[in-house]
Design a protein around this motif. Structure first.
Motif, PDB file in Angstrom:
ATOM      1  N   PHE A  46      60.642 116.501  -2.610  1.00  0.00           N
ATOM      2  CA  PHE A  46      59.765 116.021  -3.673  1.00  0.00           C
ATOM      3  C   PHE A  46      60.275 116.409  -5.066  1.00  0.00           C
ATOM      4  N   ALA A  47      61.467 117.002  -5.158  1.00  0.00           N
ATOM      5  CA  ALA A  47      62.006 117.386  -6.466  1.00  0.00           C
ATOM      6  C   ALA A  47      62.129 116.188  -7.418  1.00  0.00           C
ATOM      7  N   PRO A  48      62.603 114.996  -6.957  1.00  0.00           N
ATOM      8  CA  PRO A  48      62.642 113.856  -7.895  1.00  0.00           C
ATOM      9  C   PRO A  48      61.273 113.487  -8.432  1.00  0.00           C
ATOM     10  N   MET A  49      60.239 113.617  -7.619  1.00  0.00           N
ATOM     11  CA  MET A  49      58.890 113.307  -8.094  1.00  0.00           C
ATOM     12  C   MET A  49      58.430 114.303  -9.151  1.00  0.00           C
ATOM     13  N   ARG A  50      58.771 115.580  -8.956  1.00  0.00           N
ATOM     14  CA  ARG A  50      58.396 116.586  -9.966  1.00  0.00           C
ATOM     15  C   ARG A  50      59.138 116.335 -11.268  1.00  0.00           C
ATOM     16  N   ARG A  51      60.429 115.978 -11.170  1.00  0.00           N
ATOM     17  CA  ARG A  51      61.176 115.672 -12.398  1.00  0.00           C
ATOM     18  C   ARG A  51      60.593 114.444 -13.090  1.00  0.00           C
ATOM     19  N   PHE A  52      60.180 113.464 -12.328  1.00  0.00           N
ATOM     20  CA  PHE A  52      59.536 112.271 -12.887  1.00  0.00           C
ATOM     21  C   PHE A  52      58.234 112.653 -13.586  1.00  0.00           C
TER      22      PHE A  52
ATOM     23  N   ASP B   4      55.266 107.393 -27.429  1.00  0.00           N
ATOM     24  CA  ASP B   4      56.485 107.009 -26.719  1.00  0.00           C
ATOM     25  C   ASP B   4      56.120 106.066 -25.576  1.00  0.00           C
ATOM     26  N   LEU B   5      56.394 104.793 -25.756  1.00  0.00           N
ATOM     27  CA  LEU B   5      56.076 103.781 -24.746  1.00  0.00           C
ATOM     28  C   LEU B   5      57.339 103.184 -24.140  1.00  0.00           C
ATOM     29  N   ALA B   6      58.460 103.901 -24.231  1.00  0.00           N
ATOM     30  CA  ALA B   6      59.703 103.416 -23.641  1.00  0.00           C
ATOM     31  C   ALA B   6      59.592 103.444 -22.115  1.00  0.00           C
ATOM     32  N   PRO B   7      60.291 102.551 -21.421  1.00  0.00           N
ATOM     33  CA  PRO B   7      60.221 102.542 -19.942  1.00  0.00           C
ATOM     34  C   PRO B   7      60.710 103.865 -19.362  1.00  0.00           C
ATOM     35  N   VAL B   8      60.093 104.284 -18.276  1.00  0.00           N
ATOM     36  CA  VAL B   8      60.500 105.515 -17.608  1.00  0.00           C
ATOM     37  C   VAL B   8      61.750 105.245 -16.789  1.00  0.00           C
ATOM     38  N   GLU B   9      62.574 106.269 -16.613  1.00  0.00           N
ATOM     39  CA  GLU B   9      63.806 106.121 -15.854  1.00  0.00           C
ATOM     40  C   GLU B   9      63.497 106.086 -14.360  1.00  0.00           C
TER      41      GLU B   9
ATOM     42  N   GLU C 247      59.852 105.107  -2.044  1.00  0.00           N
ATOM     43  CA  GLU C 247      58.392 105.031  -2.004  1.00  0.00           C
ATOM     44  C   GLU C 247      57.769 105.139  -3.390  1.00  0.00           C
ATOM     45  N   ALA C 248      58.464 105.825  -4.319  1.00  0.00           N
ATOM     46  CA  ALA C 248      57.901 106.046  -5.651  1.00  0.00           C
ATOM     47  C   ALA C 248      58.309 104.965  -6.652  1.00  0.00           C
ATOM     48  N   ARG C 249      59.300 104.160  -6.322  1.00  0.00           N
ATOM     49  CA  ARG C 249      59.763 103.150  -7.271  1.00  0.00           C
ATOM     50  C   ARG C 249      58.692 102.109  -7.624  1.00  0.00           C
ATOM     51  N   PRO C 250      57.900 101.607  -6.662  1.00  0.00           N
ATOM     52  CA  PRO C 250      56.842 100.664  -7.064  1.00  0.00           C
ATOM     53  C   PRO C 250      55.864 101.266  -8.064  1.00  0.00           C
ATOM     54  N   LEU C 251      55.534 102.562  -7.905  1.00  0.00           N
ATOM     55  CA  LEU C 251      54.642 103.213  -8.862  1.00  0.00           C
ATOM     56  C   LEU C 251      55.284 103.271 -10.242  1.00  0.00           C
ATOM     57  N   ALA C 252      56.569 103.671 -10.298  1.00  0.00           N
ATOM     58  CA  ALA C 252      57.254 103.745 -11.586  1.00  0.00           C
ATOM     59  C   ALA C 252      57.380 102.362 -12.226  1.00  0.00           C
ATOM     60  N   GLU C 253      57.649 101.348 -11.421  1.00  0.00           N
ATOM     61  CA  GLU C 253      57.751  99.990 -11.967  1.00  0.00           C
ATOM     62  C   GLU C 253      56.411  99.511 -12.502  1.00  0.00           C
ATOM     63  N   THR C 254      55.324  99.884 -11.817  1.00  0.00           N
ATOM     64  CA  THR C 254      53.987  99.522 -12.313  1.00  0.00           C
ATOM     65  C   THR C 254      53.696 100.226 -13.638  1.00  0.00           C
ATOM     66  N   ILE C 255      54.088 101.500 -13.731  1.00  0.00           N
ATOM     67  CA  ILE C 255      53.899 102.236 -14.994  1.00  0.00           C
ATOM     68  C   ILE C 255      54.707 101.583 -16.105  1.00  0.00           C
ATOM     69  N   ASN C 256      55.939 101.167 -15.815  1.00  0.00           N
ATOM     70  CA  ASN C 256      56.763 100.507 -16.834  1.00  0.00           C
ATOM     71  C   ASN C 256      56.136  99.189 -17.289  1.00  0.00           C
ATOM     72  N   ALA C 257      55.571  98.454 -16.343  1.00  0.00           N
ATOM     73  CA  ALA C 257      54.912  97.194 -16.719  1.00  0.00           C
ATOM     74  C   ALA C 257      53.710  97.470 -17.624  1.00  0.00           C
ATOM     75  N   LEU C 258      52.947  98.517 -17.303  1.00  0.00           N
ATOM     76  CA  LEU C 258      51.795  98.869 -18.130  1.00  0.00           C
ATOM     77  C   LEU C 258      52.252  99.312 -19.521  1.00  0.00           C
TER      78      LEU C 258
END
Length: 452
Positions: free
Chosen positions: A181-187, A198-203, A210-221
């Motif tokens: 879960f280290a990548p999730m903590r860094r995210f 700061d509304l730039a897209p997250v990396e 499993e976490a990419r759909p969540l990050a993509e949804t956050i970027n869309a928002l």
């Protein structure tokens, strides 16, 4: 009630599953081995009886007279010579008289012969057999306590390692879960460090699938929010920009009217209209600066010294205000930063203009820039009440007026706040100045360079 993290839930679930499977497997193995032990020991009892019975018959038939109560050496000896007799036996005739008895055995411990086969009686596991049509019988027995002791040793051998291995396994599962879960903590940490503007897209690099759909949804928002805020900023900036020309023309017409009229009442009304138009002009300029502060590029591609920018802004602001009572204290070394010079100039200009506008007339204004990214602007004035000090940083908020002076639009400190929030800094306001009984100090702290 505090919610459990996904890492904790998975760790507890996997740990409980492993512990249950290990314990269940050990219990199943122990049960199977216990059954096997019974079969092996029962077979040993039967084979022992089959070996002793022919010898006992030969011994009895070879005697010249019947001798009862005879004893022989023990069946088993350990390697050190100490007697260890888990098995005992008795040989009897059809009348139940003892013909042979193993060492250490007592005749009363054995139940009467009631046929061949296995049975458990009097804390003994027995196997009985007969020869010569029942004229000679034998019973070989083993204490049930002996088998229980072996079962206990077996259980200790199976479950004792679990006492050590199971905690180590749980610790290992926890460590692997934390590593996974280290990548999730860094995210999460990257999101937590972001400023509100700061509304730039997250990396997405390094994130599990499993976490990419969540990050993509956050970027869309974030993209939709940025578009909405950009529309608001553009509207404010465009509206303010479009107002500049007609406002300048209106001011010129009013000034001409005031110069051409001979009536004092008309001239007074023209001066009032001119003051209102100039105030509206300052408001439009403040709105454009605010839009620039909230939407402009914050960081440049290269670092540069902020001292020349500070010197130019202070001189220009003092000249436009018609006052030379502004002192600038700069460090000897360069103040290198990748902060956009235009945004830094807007920040400093608003702080100095605020000090000149609200400070005591004719009193000096002190500006100090440090090498660490701290900017302080001080002016003389009566101490502000705490309630005024707490609200003047908001948009369109002004301090209480003094001497009937008309001040700005109430956007200066709000513009400074907007720039500092994007630059990872903060604005601190003090009145009176620390260590003094009068005055006002605005202290802006910002990061000189963006964090990588």
């Amino acid at each position: 009630m505090k919610a459990w993290s996904l890492q904790t839930r998975l760790g507890v679930a996997v740990g409980a599953l492993v512990a249950t499977l290990w314990a269940g497997g050990a219990a199943f193995t122990a049960n199977r081995l216990s059954t096997r032990i019974d079969a092996v020991f029962d077979g040993e009892l039967e084979s022992t009886a089959e070996r002793i019975l022919p010898l006992a018959v030969s011994e009895v038939l070879g005697r010249e007279e019947v001798v009862t109560g005879a004893q022989v050496m023990p069946l088993i000896r350990d390697k050190d010579g100490d007697e260890d007799e888990p098995m005992i036996y008795i040989v009897r005739n059809a009348a139940g008289e003892v013909l042979m008895l193993s060492h250490g055995a007592k005749a009363e411990d054995f139940p009467p012969y009631d046929g061949p086969g296995f049975r458990t009686a009097r804390k003994l596991r027995l196997y009985a057999d007969e020869a010569l049509r029942g004229s000679v019988t034998i019973a070989v027995a083993e204490p049930t306590a002996h088998r229980r002791a072996i079962r206990r040793e077996l259980m200790m051998g199976l479950f004792a390692p679990l006492i050590v291995l199971l905690p180590l396994t749980l610790v290992g599962i926890g460590a692997l879960m934390r590593l996974g879960f280290a990548p999730m903590r860094r995210f999460r940490d990257r999101l937590a460090k972001r400023s509100a503007a700061d509304l730039a897209p997250v990396e997405l690099d390094g994130l599990p699938a499993e976490a990419r759909p969540l990050a993509e949804t956050i970027n869309a928002l974030l993209s939709r929010l940025d578009a909405a805020f950009e529309a608001e900023r553009s509207f404010a900036a465009n509206a303010a920009h479009e107002l500049r020309t007609p406002l300048a023309g209106a001011i010129a017409q009013v000034q001409r009217l005031r110069a051409e009229t001979e009536k004092e009442s008309v001239a007074t009304r023209a001066r009032d209209i001119e003051a209102v138009l100039k105030r509206l002009t300052r408001l439009s300029e403040g709105l454009m600066s605010l839009a620039r502060a909230e939407g402009g590029k914050l960081r440049g591609d290269a670092v540069q010294d902020l001292r020349p920018v500070a010197q130019l802004v202070v001189e220009d602001t003092a000249r436009l205000a018609g006052s030379a009572q502004v002192t600038l204290d700069l460090p000897e070394g360069p103040v290198l930063s990748d902060l956009d010079p235009d945004l830094f100039a807007i920040l400093l200009r608003n702080l100095v203009a605020n000090a000149l506008r609200h400070g005591t007339a004719g009193a000096p204004v002190t500006v100090q820039l440090s090498e660490t990214g701290s900017l302080s602007v001080q002016n003389d004035c009566d101490p502000l009440p705490p309630e005024d000090l707490a609200r003047i940083g908001a948009r369109f908020e002004r301090a209480a007026q003094s001497a009937g002076r008309v001040d700005g639009a109430g956007l200066g400190l709000a513009i400074v706040q907007a720039i500092l929030s994007r630059a990872g800094g903060a604005l601190a306001l003090f009145s009176p100045i620390p260590g003094q009984s009068r005055g006002f100090e605005a202290r802006a702290n910002f990061r000189l360079r963006a964090e990588i």
